[in-house]
Scaffold this motif. Structure first.
Motif, mmCIF file in Angstrom:
data_model
loop_
_atom_site.group_PDB
_atom_site.id
_atom_site.type_symbol
_atom_site.label_atom_id
_atom_site.label_comp_id
_atom_site.label_asym_id
_atom_site.label_seq_id
_atom_site.Cartn_x
_atom_site.Cartn_y
_atom_site.Cartn_z
ATOM 1 N N UNK A 39 0.810 -1.218 0.000
ATOM 2 C CA UNK A 39 0.000 0.000 0.000
ATOM 3 C C UNK A 39 0.848 1.276 0.000
ATOM 4 N N UNK A 40 2.093 1.173 0.485
ATOM 5 C CA UNK A 40 2.941 2.363 0.541
ATOM 6 C C UNK A 40 3.825 2.524 -0.677
ATOM 7 N N UNK A 41 4.125 1.406 -1.356
ATOM 8 C CA UNK A 41 5.055 1.459 -2.475
ATOM 9 C C UNK A 41 6.507 1.525 -2.040
ATOM 10 N N UNK A 42 6.766 1.356 -0.752
ATOM 11 C CA UNK A 42 8.129 1.461 -0.230
ATOM 12 C C UNK A 42 8.999 0.301 -0.705
ATOM 13 N N UNK A 43 10.281 0.576 -0.877
ATOM 14 C CA UNK A 43 11.247 -0.484 -1.127
ATOM 15 C C UNK A 43 11.464 -1.250 0.169
ATOM 16 N N UNK A 44 11.779 -2.524 0.051
ATOM 17 C CA UNK A 44 11.963 -3.366 1.232
ATOM 18 C C UNK A 44 13.388 -3.889 1.274
ATOM 19 N N UNK A 45 14.007 -3.723 2.436
ATOM 20 C CA UNK A 45 15.362 -4.218 2.687
ATOM 21 C C UNK A 45 15.352 -4.936 4.030
ATOM 22 N N UNK A 46 16.038 -6.060 4.125
ATOM 23 C CA UNK A 46 16.216 -6.733 5.405
ATOM 24 C C UNK A 46 17.487 -6.191 6.054
ATOM 25 N N UNK A 47 17.478 -6.097 7.371
ATOM 26 C CA UNK A 47 18.631 -5.533 8.077
ATOM 27 C C UNK A 47 18.939 -6.365 9.318
ATOM 28 N N UNK A 48 20.225 -6.583 9.577
ATOM 29 C CA UNK A 48 20.660 -7.244 10.810
ATOM 30 C C UNK A 48 21.587 -6.300 11.557
ATOM 31 N N UNK A 49 21.656 -6.480 12.869
ATOM 32 C CA UNK A 49 22.498 -5.623 13.713
ATOM 33 C C UNK A 49 23.098 -6.506 14.789
ATOM 34 N N UNK A 50 24.394 -6.676 14.739
ATOM 35 C CA UNK A 50 25.050 -7.685 15.560
ATOM 36 C C UNK A 50 26.280 -7.137 16.270
ATOM 37 N N UNK A 51 26.573 -7.711 17.427
ATOM 38 C CA UNK A 51 27.806 -7.433 18.154
ATOM 39 C C UNK A 51 28.814 -8.498 17.736
ATOM 40 N N UNK A 52 29.943 -8.089 17.237
ATOM 41 C CA UNK A 52 30.945 -9.032 16.765
ATOM 42 C C UNK A 52 31.835 -9.508 17.917
ATOM 43 N N UNK A 53 32.512 -10.644 17.737
ATOM 44 C CA UNK A 53 33.350 -11.180 18.817
ATOM 45 C C UNK A 53 34.428 -10.214 19.299
ATOM 46 N N UNK A 54 34.893 -9.311 18.431
ATOM 47 C CA UNK A 54 35.933 -8.363 18.832
ATOM 48 C C UNK A 54 35.371 -7.121 19.513
#
Length: 306
Positions: free
Chosen positions: A233-248
């Motif tokens: 209904x919005x016409x928006x583009x869709x992107x998946x996103x992840x947000x992670x803490x790395x081992x370092x």
């Protein structure tokens, strides 16, 4: 009169909320500690809670059994402890995001796929960012928002109005960001149509609001199809996103390519964001919210998991 006062019938300074205000003040004081101290405290607290919260530990163990059937008991036990630590550290990081300066973390976070986000932004029809419940929680919001031109997010209000006020004031201290509750779908769609970018973590079990079951780690998992409707209904583009803490100790934000055709087939769309989520979780299995009963709602005739 505010929406919170109509709901509770009491002003926020009412004595019934004094305990909540004491908690808020305590959390604020914790936020003032150096990040390294908060991280160490979070790690200690996670180990303590792993031993205290037996029911949540059982939920996590059950989730890991069905998602990683090849994993032995000892390996699951180690991963559960790591997950408790990751989640409690995430709470400490959230406190930092609500009350402290985030500019340094925004500048230094590793970002992958930024070109995909720029591609979506150039279309000028808004961007729907589909995320998940990884352990860094609200700390991720400014890390993502700093790359957005007109940032927003969708959230479920906390039942305690004092705690809700703390969380939402913390989230909205970052310039230009706008929050939308689950009841504000129309304003959010309008925001997207005007070029807004909204982050929506939809990977929870919503009970009777479940609309489709799709595979997640090989398990038929209850999902909602709101992202498909919003995109359509919005016409928006869709992107998946992840947000992670790395081992370092560094932080990573990853944007997927634009999901072409998203909004045309809700079942296929749901499989898209579940596959992306599963891929990120497989890379860092301690980072996901295994403490949540993700598989509580089951397809008709299927055996209960919990």
């Amino acid at each position: 009169m505010s929406r919170k006062k109509r709901k509770t019938g009491r002003p926020l300074w009412h004595p019934v909320y004094w305990t909540s205000w004491s908690l808020v003040f305590t959390l604020y004081l914790i936020s003032l500690l150096p990040m390294s101290t908060k991280q160490n405290f979070g790690a200690w607290l996670g180990q303590v809670l792993e031993g205290k919260l037996k029911s949540r530990r059982k939920v996590a163990d059950t989730n890991l059994q069905v998602c990683f059937p090849e994993m032995d008991k000892a390996s699951r036990s180690r991963l559960i402890e790591a997950n408790f630590v990751a989640c409690t550290r995430g709470v400490m990081e959230s406190l930092h995001a609500w009350w402290r300066d985030m500019s340094g973390y925004c500048a230094n976070a590793q970002v992958e796929g930024l070109e995909h986000l720029r591609e979506a932004q150039e279309k000028g029809k808004g961007v729907l960012l589909i995320g998940g419940h990884y352990s860094i929680f609200d700390f991720a919001l400014p890390l993502i928002a700093c790359h957005l031109k007109k940032p927003g997010y969708m959230y479920r209000p906390n039942a305690n109005p004092v705690i809700d006020r703390m969380i939402e004031r913390g989230r909205r201290q970052h310039p230009g960001i706008r929050g939308f509750t689950k009841r504000e779908l129309r304003p959010m769609v309008s925001y997207l149509k005007k070029g807004g970018e909204v982050w929506f973590a939809c990977d929870q079990d919503f009970g009777d609001k479940t609309e489709v079951f799709v595979p997640f780690f090989g398990v038929d998992t209850p999902c909602i199809t709101s992202p498909s409707y919003i995109a359509k209904v919005s016409g928006a583009s869709v992107i998946c996103v992840s947000h992670l803490r790395l081992p370092d100790g560094q932080y990573q934000i990853r944007f997927s390519p634009v999901q072409e055709g998203f909004g045309q087939d809700s079942a296929a769309d749901t499989e898209v964001w579940n596959r992306f989520l599963e891929g990120a979780v497989r890379e860092h299995p301690d980072q996901y919210l295994w403490l949540h009963k993700r598989f509580k709602t089951r397809p008709e005739g299927a055996a209960r998991i919990y």
